[in-house]
Design an enzyme around this catalytic site. Structure first.
Site, short mmCIF file in Angstrom:
data_model
loop_
_atom_site.label_atom_id
_atom_site.label_comp_id
_atom_site.label_asym_id
_atom_site.label_seq_id
_atom_site.Cartn_x
_atom_site.Cartn_y
_atom_site.Cartn_z
N LYS A 127 -17.83 -17.80 3.87
CA LYS A 127 -19.26 -17.75 4.19
C LYS A 127 -20.11 -17.03 3.16
O LYS A 127 -19.77 -15.93 2.72
CB LYS A 127 -19.45 -17.04 5.53
CG LYS A 127 -18.98 -17.87 6.70
CD LYS A 127 -19.30 -17.14 7.97
CE LYS A 127 -19.12 -18.03 9.20
NZ LYS A 127 -19.37 -17.25 10.42
N ARG A 138 0.83 -1.22 0.00
CA ARG A 138 0.00 0.00 0.00
C ARG A 138 0.86 1.27 0.00
O ARG A 138 0.47 2.28 -0.59
CB ARG A 138 -0.95 0.01 1.20
CG ARG A 138 -2.15 -0.90 0.98
CD ARG A 138 -3.11 -0.84 2.15
NE ARG A 138 -4.36 -1.53 1.85
CZ ARG A 138 -5.36 -1.68 2.71
NH1 ARG A 138 -5.25 -1.18 3.93
NH2 ARG A 138 -6.46 -2.31 2.35
N GLY A 190 -8.27 -8.83 0.88
CA GLY A 190 -7.07 -9.22 1.62
C GLY A 190 -6.64 -10.66 1.38
O GLY A 190 -5.52 -10.93 0.96
N GLY A 211 -12.22 -4.28 2.02
CA GLY A 211 -13.63 -3.96 2.17
C GLY A 211 -14.18 -3.05 1.08
O GLY A 211 -15.30 -3.24 0.61
C1 3PG Z 1 -8.77 -1.58 5.17
O1 3PG Z 1 -7.65 -2.02 5.41
O2 3PG Z 1 -9.73 -2.29 4.82
C2 3PG Z 1 -8.96 -0.09 5.24
O3 3PG Z 1 -7.78 0.54 5.63
C3 3PG Z 1 -10.09 0.27 6.16
O4 3PG Z 1 -9.80 -0.13 7.47
P1 3PG Z 1 -11.00 -0.44 8.47
O5 3PG Z 1 -11.63 -1.73 8.00
O6 3PG Z 1 -10.38 -0.56 9.84
O7 3PG Z 1 -11.97 0.69 8.36
MG MG Z 2 -11.12 -3.57 6.58
#
Ligand code: 3PG
Ligand code: MG
Length: 402
Positions: A199, A37, A356, A379
């Site tokens: 899931k 990142r 991820g 996310g």
């Molecule tokens: C992530 O890594 O998904 C983003 O940086 C957002 O982080 P968060 O899920 O803690 O809001």
């Molecule tokens: Mg996150």
């Protein structure tokens, strides 16, 4: 594709530019253990500095919940960012608002860069608080959002701040959005989506949106078991959300109505449990016995998916096909990832991956670099695929119209 300003529309020379990035990287022993990142936002920061901006970098790290927590300090990321910037010096302010932040911002000369402390040490950040956003805005004259990975968060540095200063998307934000648009908004067809992971319950909105858009949907990982069970197959001790059988059948019916082909495993690698090296064997999907767990797709399924990709032009990938962290249950994901990578490298397939676990699985398979595009987002990538409006993107669009 959303309409927003980019770096090309800003005159940054001599201006203090607030740049929101996502430096939420994994840390180990006080150092980033993966700098992807950081490396991916470095070009935006570097471009601004080369154009003579006074660059003030904003980010969060972890979830400190509105108060300072030493292990989430951004201080160790200043040297990491310097390295990504090819040695360009990065000053650090031990607060993101207040006297020290103001002093560090005021001292910057054209082309210099400063990083401010974790935004989430302040409760106003996650609350999208107007006062906190104003305090941030007071530090600069222009705002650049290069944090696609937190565009799904309506937080002050992402949302409210974009409405207080002339705002533009950074290079990474623009690249993420244009690749996602190429995949789902105006794709070359046939378009396939591969959705894996544990899931169904966490990916219902995703499945619903995808069946309306893609020509084929590949379902793997633990969530495939829920579909298999809903179709009457025995899944033994496998991870399975039996209470979602009705939901799974509704997804299948909606896919059929929209002529979206659903591809489920036809064979599986099973074992008594999820332990590395546990005695695993391959069975037909109709022959899973009561004491067994499905832990990966079988070789016939993997070969069929690899072949399926040959007839596709675009692929969106989210989620692993098996328990890839525990060999030998990585084999299916490896074979299928390598097939998609080879076609992408040959220019026959546009492949977009994100999330991820997904990126970890592609690195594990050794092919992340051969995918057409790998998102930095978890996310936010998922919410975009779900068809949701991302507050960070909406704020940039609003700023472009204002
Ligand atoms: C992530 O890594 O998904 C983003 O940086 C957002 O982080 P968060 O899920 O803690 O809001
Ligand atoms: Mg996150």
């Amino acid at each position: 594709m959303p309409e927003f300003r980019t770096l090309d529309d800003l005159d940054v020379r001599g201006k203090r530019v607030l740049v929101r990035v996502d430096l939420n990287v994994p840390m180990k022993d006080g150092k980033p253990s993966d700098t992807t990142r950081i490396d991916r936002v470095a070009p935006t920061i570097d471009e601004l500095a080369r154009k003579g901006a006074r660059v003030i970098v904003l980010s969060h790290l972890g979830r400190p919940k509105g108060k300072p927590v030493a292990e989430y300090s951004l201080a160790p990321l200043a040297p990491a960012l310097e390295k990504s910037l090819g040695g360009r010096k990065v000053a650090f302010a031990r607060d993101c608002v207040g006297p020290e932040a103001s002093a560090v911002a005021a001292k910057l000369q054209d082309g210099q860069v400063a990083l401010l402390e974790n935004l989430r040490f302040e409760p106003g950040e996650e609350a999208n608080d107007a006062k906190f956003a104003k305090a941030l805005a007071a530090l600069g004259e222009l705002y650049v959002d290069d944090a696609f990975a937190c565009a799904h968060r309506a937080h002050a540095s992402v949302e409210a701040l974009a409405r207080l200063l002339p705002a533009a998307a950074g290079r990474l934000m623009a690249a993420e959005l244009s690749h996602l648009a190429a995949a789902l908004e105006r794709p070359e067809r046939p378009l396939s989506a591969l959705v894996g992971g544990a899931k169904v319950s966490t990916k219902l909105a995703l499945l619903g949106n995808l069946v309306a858009k893609v020509d084929s949907l590949i379902i793997g990982g633990g969530m495939a078991n829920t579909f298999l069970a809903a179709l009457g197959y025995q899944v033994g001790k496998s991870l399975c959300e039996h209470d979602l059988a009705e939901t799974a059948r509704a997804v299948l019916a909606s896919a059929a109505a929209r002529k979206c082909a659903i591809l489920l495993p036809t064979d599986a690698v099973v074992a008594a449990g999820l332990e590395a090296g546990s005695a695993a064997h391959v069975v037909d999907i109709k022959a899973v016995s009561a004491g067994e767990m499905i832990l990966d797709i079988g070789p016939r399924t993997a070969a069929a998916l690899a072949q399926h990709f040959e007839g596709c032009r675009t692929l969106v990938w989210n989620g692993p096909l098996g328990a890839f962290e525990t060999p030998p249950f990585d084999a299916g994901t490896n074979v299928v990832a390598r097939a998609a990578a080879a076609l992408s490298k040959a220019g026959k397939l546009l492949s977009i991956a994100g999330g991820g676990d997904t990126v970890a699985a592609l690195h594990h398979a050794g092919v992340a670099q051969d995918f057409s595009y790998v998102s930095t987002a978890g996310g936010a990538f998922l919410e975009w695929l779900e068809g949701k409006e991302l507050p960070g993107v909406a704020a940039l669009e609003a700023a472009a119209k204002a």
